[in-house]
Design a protein around this motif. Sequence first.
Motif, PDB file in Angstrom:
ATOM      1  N   LYS A  47      38.477  48.020  40.345  1.00  0.00           N
ATOM      2  CA  LYS A  47      37.497  47.290  39.556  1.00  0.00           C
ATOM      3  C   LYS A  47      36.612  46.491  40.494  1.00  0.00           C
ATOM      4  CE  LYS A  47      37.028  44.094  35.654  1.00  0.00           C
ATOM      5  NZ  LYS A  47      37.746  43.259  34.661  1.00  0.00           N
ATOM      6  N   ILE A  48      35.306  46.453  40.202  1.00  0.00           N
ATOM      7  CA  ILE A  48      34.370  45.666  40.997  1.00  0.00           C
ATOM      8  C   ILE A  48      33.322  45.057  40.080  1.00  0.00           C
ATOM      9  CG2 ILE A  48      32.861  47.648  41.535  1.00  0.00           C
ATOM     10  CD1 ILE A  48      32.499  46.331  44.352  1.00  0.00           C
ATOM     11  N   VAL A  49      33.039  43.791  40.266  1.00  0.00           N
ATOM     12  CA  VAL A  49      32.076  43.056  39.445  1.00  0.00           C
ATOM     13  C   VAL A  49      31.104  42.360  40.378  1.00  0.00           C
ATOM     14  CG1 VAL A  49      31.751  41.239  37.727  1.00  0.00           C
ATOM     15  CG2 VAL A  49      33.781  42.696  37.632  1.00  0.00           C
ATOM     16  N   VAL A  50      29.813  42.535  40.116  1.00  0.00           N
ATOM     17  CA  VAL A  50      28.772  41.952  40.966  1.00  0.00           C
ATOM     18  C   VAL A  50      28.038  40.852  40.205  1.00  0.00           C
ATOM     19  CG1 VAL A  50      26.635  42.386  42.245  1.00  0.00           C
ATOM     20  CG2 VAL A  50      28.461  44.103  42.218  1.00  0.00           C
ATOM     21  N   ASN A  51      27.964  39.713  40.860  1.00  0.00           N
ATOM     22  CA  ASN A  51      27.170  38.597  40.314  1.00  0.00           C
ATOM     23  C   ASN A  51      27.564  38.240  38.891  1.00  0.00           C
ATOM     24  OD1 ASN A  51      25.320  36.832  41.487  1.00  0.00           O
ATOM     25  ND2 ASN A  51      23.633  37.614  40.251  1.00  0.00           N
ATOM     26  N   GLY A  52      28.870  38.207  38.658  1.00  0.00           N
ATOM     27  CA  GLY A  52      29.369  37.801  37.356  1.00  0.00           C
ATOM     28  C   GLY A  52      29.102  38.793  36.253  1.00  0.00           C
ATOM     29  N   GLY A  53      28.800  40.056  36.603  1.00  0.00           N
ATOM     30  CA  GLY A  53      28.574  41.074  35.591  1.00  0.00           C
ATOM     31  C   GLY A  53      27.123  41.390  35.321  1.00  0.00           C
TER      32      GLY A  53
END
Length: 497
Positions: free
Chosen positions: A28-34
């Motif tokens: 799982k990877i999330v960028v800039n809070g989604g």
Amino acid sequence: MKKWILFAALLALAAGGAACTEEENPSKIVVNGGESSLSLDALSRSGTLTVASTGPWRITRAAGSGWIACTPDSGEAGVTTVELALDANPGAARSTVVTFATGDAIASLRIAQSGAQAGYDETDYNFYVTFGTLPTLYAGLYLLSADKPSWVFYGRSQTFDPAAFPACATVLRAADPTANATDADIDRVAADLRRRIREIDNSDPTATFGLYVDDLRCRIGYDWFVAQGIDPSRVKVSLLSDGTATYNNFYDYFGDPATARTNWERYASEVEALDWDHGGRFPASRAGMADLDSPTWAYALATRPGYRLVLQDEALLAPREGFLAEKIAQMETESVQPYAMLSALPQSARQQFYRMAGFDYDRFAALFDSSDKKNLVVIGTSHSSAASEQIQRDYVARIVERYGDGYDIFFKPHPADTSSRSYETDFPGLTLLPGQMPFEIFVWSLLDKVDAIGGYPSTVYLTVPVDKVRFLFAADAASLVRPLDLLFRDAAHVEWM
């Protein structure tokens, strides 16, 4: 000076608990809070964003994205801060996609950067949102002056016929098309248009937007666009004068020298406190009808890039001394008369405007050309007493006696006035015009055939040449409402009755 902004919001990853197998804990990877997109202006920008990943991650950039730098471009599991830098954009608007990946999980961040400031006539998509009659008529003229995909809503439902709009326009209507829009209608339309704006932005990330809106509801430019992630440089807002209210409000807010500076600074600080440079954290606007009324902001907004105040005559903004003279000079204003806009349209577009407004130009043009006499138009008013009706009748009798030999006289009653129904019989040579007729369009379209106009004080006088106004049913200029008092202050040719 470069303006530094912070894109980032820290993302807390859930941690702890029993150990999990790889199947129970997929990548799982999330960028800039989604967030999935950033929309920025053409300036050189630097800031940070966060990458929250369950494993080692890496960045892949699309071809042609050398104007973006990411440091670092890879990292380990956990939360990492990435420095993001954008070069200044000297050319056309551009966008790219930066992909973040760990294992079989990816997160894409679309980054759009505006080009040089587009002009008000160079937008890609236009929105026309109006509530008063005069701003709605202005909006119709602007719409017909361009051929852009457009979305239109007007609160006074009977101003235009939706079926007569050009094919480029999508018209949103009140639930009851025979009545003015309700608050529920406006909230529904606001939600529809905000959604449509997001859809356009998602499919066309470098698009520029034009908004034409009443100056009394000027915050829509922020709420519907900027608050949804669209950089202000991609939005060109024309604040359409509501008529006398625009000038009266200016005087009410700033007419007292003792409070003018304080009021201006208070309203300007409210405008500047909005999150214009929020770096990618774009909460959806929840402004309903009650929140759209923002008349105190229009003048300060007109000093911001991408905002202009469209007036009948900028010179009627008063007072203009000292501090206020400086602020008026900083405002971007456009003084343009609707009749000038109408006459500048191609013939086919003028005819379409008449169809939109349900106005039979040929009928009234023939009426004005039916004799060799000059044409004079008298504007009536509404009445609450028999005495008021008699006063109007006495005025009309004086006009017929004074001008009847040299003019064909046309009387335009107020829509609520029934006392004038017998005028054609009572005053031979007078022609009674329809009370419900769109009078502004009547005057603008036939201005070359109207030799004189006068009557009760009306906002119509703001939108016709002063030299055509020959008489007014008032004691003097000082007795008129602002800004008519200023408009006629030096009009020596006007007869006061």
